[in-house]
Motif scaffolding. Structure first.
Motif, mmCIF file in Angstrom:
data_model
loop_
_atom_site.group_PDB
_atom_site.id
_atom_site.type_symbol
_atom_site.label_atom_id
_atom_site.label_comp_id
_atom_site.label_asym_id
_atom_site.label_seq_id
_atom_site.Cartn_x
_atom_site.Cartn_y
_atom_site.Cartn_z
ATOM 1 N N THR A 24 -1.842 -1.499 1.618
ATOM 2 C CA THR A 24 -0.876 -2.369 2.287
ATOM 3 C C THR A 24 -1.584 -3.123 3.399
ATOM 4 O OG1 THR A 24 1.335 -2.477 3.291
ATOM 5 C CG2 THR A 24 -0.077 -0.639 3.960
ATOM 6 N N ASN A 25 -1.097 -4.297 3.729
ATOM 7 C CA ASN A 25 -1.667 -5.168 4.756
ATOM 8 C C ASN A 25 -3.098 -5.605 4.443
ATOM 9 O OD1 ASN A 25 0.718 -4.698 6.312
ATOM 10 N ND2 ASN A 25 -0.210 -2.796 7.087
ATOM 11 N N PRO A 26 -3.462 -5.875 3.184
ATOM 12 C CA PRO A 26 -4.832 -6.320 2.911
ATOM 13 C C PRO A 26 -5.055 -7.741 3.413
ATOM 14 C CG PRO A 26 -3.538 -6.465 0.905
ATOM 15 C CD PRO A 26 -2.661 -5.794 1.937
ATOM 16 N N THR A 27 -6.277 -8.025 3.804
ATOM 17 C CA THR A 27 -6.602 -9.346 4.347
ATOM 18 C C THR A 27 -7.320 -10.241 3.345
ATOM 19 O OG1 THR A 27 -8.711 -8.565 5.229
ATOM 20 C CG2 THR A 27 -6.765 -8.390 6.672
ATOM 21 N N GLN A 33 -0.322 -8.214 0.001
ATOM 22 C CA GLN A 33 0.378 -7.417 -1.001
ATOM 23 C C GLN A 33 0.429 -5.944 -0.605
ATOM 24 O OE1 GLN A 33 -1.681 -8.321 -4.791
ATOM 25 N NE2 GLN A 33 0.323 -8.957 -5.544
ATOM 26 N N THR A 34 1.431 -5.246 -1.126
ATOM 27 C CA THR A 34 1.466 -3.791 -1.105
ATOM 28 C C THR A 34 1.461 -3.330 -2.554
ATOM 29 O OG1 THR A 34 2.614 -3.645 1.009
ATOM 30 C CG2 THR A 34 2.778 -1.744 -0.455
ATOM 31 N N VAL A 35 0.420 -2.604 -2.951
ATOM 32 C CA VAL A 35 0.206 -2.229 -4.347
ATOM 33 C C VAL A 35 -0.075 -0.743 -4.415
ATOM 34 C CG1 VAL A 35 -1.228 -2.566 -6.384
ATOM 35 C CG2 VAL A 35 -0.690 -4.517 -4.916
ATOM 36 N N ALA A 36 0.555 -0.062 -5.375
ATOM 37 C CA ALA A 36 0.332 1.367 -5.573
ATOM 38 C C ALA A 36 -0.159 1.632 -6.979
ATOM 39 C CB ALA A 36 1.616 2.149 -5.304
ATOM 40 N N LEU A 87 6.340 3.942 -5.427
ATOM 41 C CA LEU A 87 6.365 2.508 -5.723
ATOM 42 C C LEU A 87 6.822 1.754 -4.475
ATOM 43 C CD1 LEU A 87 7.758 4.099 -8.423
ATOM 44 C CD2 LEU A 87 7.355 1.799 -9.366
ATOM 45 N N ASN A 88 6.150 0.672 -4.177
ATOM 46 C CA ASN A 88 6.527 -0.226 -3.088
ATOM 47 C C ASN A 88 6.765 -1.607 -3.665
ATOM 48 O OD1 ASN A 88 4.808 1.997 -1.809
ATOM 49 N ND2 ASN A 88 5.738 1.036 -0.032
ATOM 50 N N PHE A 89 7.787 -2.319 -3.198
ATOM 51 C CA PHE A 89 8.159 -3.567 -3.856
ATOM 52 C C PHE A 89 8.929 -4.457 -2.901
ATOM 53 C CE2 PHE A 89 10.859 0.013 -4.870
ATOM 54 C CZ PHE A 89 12.123 -0.380 -4.430
ATOM 55 N N SER A 90 8.978 -5.726 -3.247
ATOM 56 C CA SER A 90 9.762 -6.722 -2.535
ATOM 57 C C SER A 90 10.979 -7.100 -3.374
ATOM 58 C CB SER A 90 8.922 -7.980 -2.261
ATOM 59 O OG SER A 90 7.815 -7.681 -1.444
ATOM 60 N N ALA A 91 11.900 -7.802 -2.774
ATOM 61 C CA ALA A 91 13.108 -8.217 -3.485
ATOM 62 C C ALA A 91 12.736 -9.030 -4.717
ATOM 63 C CB ALA A 91 14.011 -9.032 -2.562
ATOM 64 N N GLY A 92 13.333 -8.680 -5.853
ATOM 65 C CA GLY A 92 13.126 -9.430 -7.087
ATOM 66 C C GLY A 92 11.924 -9.011 -7.907
ATOM 67 N N GLN A 93 11.048 -8.159 -7.362
ATOM 68 C CA GLN A 93 9.852 -7.753 -8.103
ATOM 69 C C GLN A 93 10.169 -6.742 -9.206
ATOM 70 O OE1 GLN A 93 6.982 -6.440 -4.975
ATOM 71 N NE2 GLN A 93 5.576 -7.790 -6.046
#
Length: 949
Positions: free
Chosen positions: A120-123, A149-152, A271-277
């Motif tokens: 999370t919080n990658p640059t 992005q936040t990716v698991a 799992l981490n996600f944003s709205a609609g993903q």
């Protein structure tokens, strides 16, 4: 993006499924991350992962059975969990995580762990690789991601020999979170894996798994899912389940946690996600006592889909498979390069499948493999779609493994059964896409193998007056009609006070059908179907109490088809695997050890070079009663910081294994202390050594304050612009001095010393630097004398710069530090010597002279080497050689030498003679003058007249 709050566990460093197959994949497009499988170079000198502490010698791939645990947060770089409180994202210095104590029992060591890893919080556009410490960094990735992005992704990774795993981020920085799902071990009875699926168990959109209720999982709410007794999963003894879980159509950014039903919601996420993903992830989760697992959603609401990949079952070792890791991931499929496709470079098309052979490929057994663990990545897809990985030979299931949009690069770990033809298949729903698959391990069954008998010849023995011996006998069975041989390993250990705890050195014994293993077991009788073996166990005299219990803690059986059956701990309880010994109580502990810092000719400095930053110590031990078992060596550094390395004596068939050599009473062991990027720079010294004997008695030697090493990250003091003046020297005559200069910045109180190390014939004089007019600093070095036909050369392999405040900067391969890129050499000797002039001291000699001696005066020149040899040739009027003589000279770069031609065999006949000669330098280059095929003599021919009177 909202993430689960970190749990309180702190470990110090060092110590998609889509909607139904027919449904749309709704994830929005994202920028492709770092190239799939982009290489991450291995540290110099590293080769392969060392064995984890709990592996069987010679079988590092056998990780054993599974112990579900968690989900429990082990690492969160945002709040210092797992980093000793150090709060910072992961850059290009790998983060080391100690997972050696995840079992909560020092006797039960993990060989591999299952983690849910989140970035999370990658640059930057980057990837994350997770791999064992002391192993070679893989050229494959576990997660790919873009900025923000936040990716698991679930990760199954072998444990390094020091109980650590590494997290490497390729570009920029990123926070990393790791939640434990369980571990594999050979040290206790655990669960085996049964591949089953993919089968859809849950879909909140269609009411599957919810009793027909079609509703999203709401905010701060959980739903349960029955696992036991469903879709072929047994109703009893199921300990964990492997699901491919997908969230789709979420209304808010949130996370979902999958956890055992009946327990509280853990501080972890899957799992981490944003709205609609639409986001998938493989999940391994313990099954609750009610046979269920639960799904918790944090914020908003979301649909959840879960597809069964398999389950773990306890108490039935012949039912499921044990895990065998690959050490390093191996690429089996890449449609871009034709890998795994017979050379065909083509994307997987719409509504199409491709097969991939896995059994019998890349050291994977051709038989006995039930499932494979693959990290599958789609890249360059032309449309939003989903990919389903399934066993070859079956129909495409109503499940999926990855969901993606056009242009995305998406990875996901997949555990998939292997089809009867040894293949797995990849189905793409829409558009076309490239697919990459890297294998991390596989599950191997032993359903045709068995242990029918095991017992000691006597259940008790008196070993108190000296070493006693008891015979252990066991019988293994193999119902495989194609098998021609079997064998395996047993382990005998002294039991501790609590279940699954042990004290002292393990006795590892090998057995092979129809063979007696030297130092191991003897073959007694039988055949491949039923074979009996025996081992004469020498019961130690000393223990920590008057009564000691010895147990066969592990039996591993294999056969020709590479089946593996593992029986450990309580799984052996139905056999006579316990021996009770009367012992003499140990009253002696180890003497103070001798210590040596293993520098291999280098200086006592350590540079943080990612995976390779460590220092090794040799420890001489004396323990004259029960013998040495294990120990730790602790370093103390700036600000009271500490680091430690452990070492343990173990033997296989009577021979000690690394890191100890010798015998149990006087071994020499090696302790390796790893320096993480979080270690403070400065001086570190050995402060404490703790030694434990085979009776479980420990003794610590404290306040040692010895063998200091200086650790640096080149954070304060730095150098660049390394050059030599000159870069080529003339060394054929003698050694030649030169200067090594550099720019030094960040020095406090001046620069105290510059030490160098060279590969070649270079030696440094004073380490005190000299300031040059341009502000650079230099030291003097001498290049050695070139000898024979070989010229001298040196490569700068180490530079250690120390300032007046004690700060250190390191460069060069000696320290696995940045390469200064400097070399120096002798000017090659490629030009042969030249004669400028030549003359005879006399040109006429009477034949009556008893002894003729004529001087040949030659002026020579050689720009790079000394002229050391002259040969003279005398020819008569017919051109016949009548005399050859050789003499020495030493001229450089230009000078004259006289060689006297003598005729010791008497006077020459009257007549005219000509004289030719050759000159050679120390490198063996030669020029001929006045000889057949030679050059003309400068100034004209040399003529000698022998007269009559």
């Amino acid at each position: 993006m909202v993430l689960a709050v970190a749990a309180g566990l702190v470990l110090l460093p060092s110590l998609e499924t889509a909607a139904a197959a027919a449904g749309p994949a709704t994830a929005p497009a994202t920028t492709a991350a770092a190239p799939v499988g982009q290489a991450a170079s291995a540290a110099p000198g590293e080769t392969s992962a060392k064995l984890a502490g709990g592996t069987i010698p010679g079988q590092p791939d056998l990780s054993g059975a599974f112990v579900p645990s968690g989900p429990t947060r082990l690492l969160d770089t945002r709040d210092g969990t797992g980093t000793g409180g150090d709060v910072r994202p992961v850059g290009q210095n790998p983060l080391l995580l100690d997972i050696s104590q995840v079992s909560g029992n020092s006797s039960v060591r993990p060989t591999a762990v299952v983690l849910n890893v989140t970035v999370t919080n990658p640059t930057g556009d980057s990837y994350l690789a997770v791999y064992p410490v002391n192993g070679v960094r893989p050229t494959t990735s576990n997660l790919n991601f873009s900025p923000g992005q936040t990716v698991a992704n679930q990760v199954t990774v072998q444990v390094g020999s020091n109980g650590q795993v590494s997290f490497f981020n390729h570009v920029g920085t990123t926070d990393v979170i790791a939640d434990l799902a369980g571990y594999f071990t050979l040290d206790k009875a655990a669960s085996t894996f049964v591949a089953n699926g993919p089968t859809r168990l849950l879909d909140t959109r269609d009411g599957i798994g919810t009793g027909g209720v079609r509703a999203q999982v709401g905010e701060n709410a959980s739903i349960g899912l029955q696992i036991a007794g469903v879709a072929g999963v047994p109703a009893r003894n199921v300990t964990a389940v492997v699901l491919n879980v997908t969230v789709t159509e979420p209304t808010a950014e949130s996370f979902v946690t999958v956890y055992p039903s009946g327990s509280g919601v853990p501080s972890a996420s899957n799992l981490n996600f944003s709205a609609g993903q639409t986001v998938p992830n493989l999940v391994t989760v313990p099954v609750g006592a009610d046979g269920k697992v639960a799904f918790y959603n944090h914020v908003g609401s979301t649909d959840v889909v879960a597809d069964l990949a398999g389950y773990y079952v306890s108490g039935e070792p012949r039912t499921g498979g044990v895990f065998r890791n690959r050490g390093r991931p191996t690429r089996l499929l890449d449609t871009r390069e034709g890998i795994g496709t017979g050379g065909v470079r083509a994307q997987v098309g719409e509504n199409a499948s491709i097969g991939l052979q896995v059994a019998g490929v890349s050291e994977i057994p051709a038989r006995s493999v039930t499932a494979v663990v693959l990290n599958v990545t789609v890249t360059a897809p032309t449309a939003e779609s989903f990919l389903t990985v399934y066993p070859s030979g079956s129909g495409v299931p109503s499940a999926s493994s990855l969901n993606f949009s056009a242009g995305q690069t998406v990875p996901n770990l997949v555990t998939v059964p292997v089809g009867p033809d040894g293949k797995v298949a990849f189905y793409n729903h829409a558009g076309s896409t490239d697919v990459v698959a890297d294998i991390f391990g596989y599950f191997s069954v032993g359903d045709q193998l068995g242990l029918s008998a095991l017992s000691f010849s006597s259940p008790t023995v008196d070993a108190s007056t000296g070493t006693a011996a008891v015979t252990l006998t066991w019988t293994v069975t193999d119902s495989n009609p194609e098998s021609r041989y079997n064998g395996g390993t047993i382990v005998i250990r002294q039991q501790g006070d609590a279940p699954d705890t042990y004290v002292g050195q393990s006795r590892v014994v090998s057995f092979t059908q129809e063979n007696n293993v030297y130092g191991g077991a003897a073959f007694v009788s039988g055949n491949v179907a039923s074979a009996t073996y025996s081992y004469r166990f020498a019961v130690p005299r000393y223990a920590g109490a008057a009564t000691a219990k010895w147990a066969v803690s592990l039996v591993m059986i294999y056969d020709e088809s590479q089946q593996r059956q593992v029986l450990a701990g309580s799984a052996l309880g139905g056999f006579g695997n316990i021996l009770t010994a009367t012992s003499q109580v140990s009253t002696v502990t180890a003497l103070k050890p001798s210590l040596l810092l293993n520098l291999n000719g280098s200086m006592p400095y350590v540079y943080y070079a990612a995976d390779s930053s460590s220092v090794a110590y040799s420890i001489g031990i004396q323990e004259q009663q029960s013998g040495f078992w294990n120990g730790t060596l602790q370093l103390s550094g700036p600000g009271g910081a500490t680091l430690s390395g452990s070492f343990e004596l173990s033997a296989s068939d009577g021979l000690l294994n690394y890191p100890c050599q010798g015998d149990a009473r006087q071994p020499s062991c090696t302790a390796i202390v790893q320096f993480p990027s979080t270690a403070p720079a400065g001086v570190w010294s050995v402060s404490t050594v703790t030694l434990t004997n085979n009776a479980g008695q420990s003794r610590s030697f404290t306040n040692l304050n010895m063998l200091p090493v200086t650790f640096t990250l080149n954070g304060t003091l730095r150098a660049d612009g390394f050059t030599t003046t000159p870069t080529e020297l003339i060394t054929w005559v003698d050694r030649a001095p030169f200067k090594l200069s550099m720019n030094v910045t960040g020095a406090q109180n001046g620069v105290r010393s510059i030490e160098t190390r060279w590969n070649g014939m270079c030696t440094q004089g004073s380490t005190y630097p000299v300031g040059e007019p341009d502000g650079r600093l230099s030291v003097s070095v001498v290049l050695g004398h070139s000898m024979g036909s070989s010229w001298s050369a040196c490569v700068l392999t180490g530079v250690a710069i120390t300032d007046g405040a004690g700060n250190l900067a390191l460069y060069g391969s000696n320290f696995r530090a940045p390469d200064p890129g400097v070399s120096v050499r002798s000017i090659p000797d490629t030009t042969p010597p030249t004669a400028i002039s030549a003359a005879l001291t006399v040109t006429s000699v009477p034949c009556t002279t008893n002894f003729i001696s004529v001087g040949l005066r030659v002026r020579v020149s050689d720009p790079t080497n000394a002229v050391q040899t002259i040969r003279a040739f005398v020819y008569d009027g017919t051109g016949k050689s009548v005399h050859v003589g050789t003499g020495a000279m030493d001229v450089f770069p230009e000078g004259e030498a006289v060689y006297f031609i003598s005729f010791p065999n008497g006077p020459l006949a009257v007549g005219a003679y000509t004289v030719g000669f050759s000159i050679s330098d120390a490198g063996g280059l030669t020029t001929f003058y006045g000889t057949p095929g030679g050059q003309p003599v400068p100034g004209g021919p040399l003529t000698l007249e022998i007269t009559a009177g």
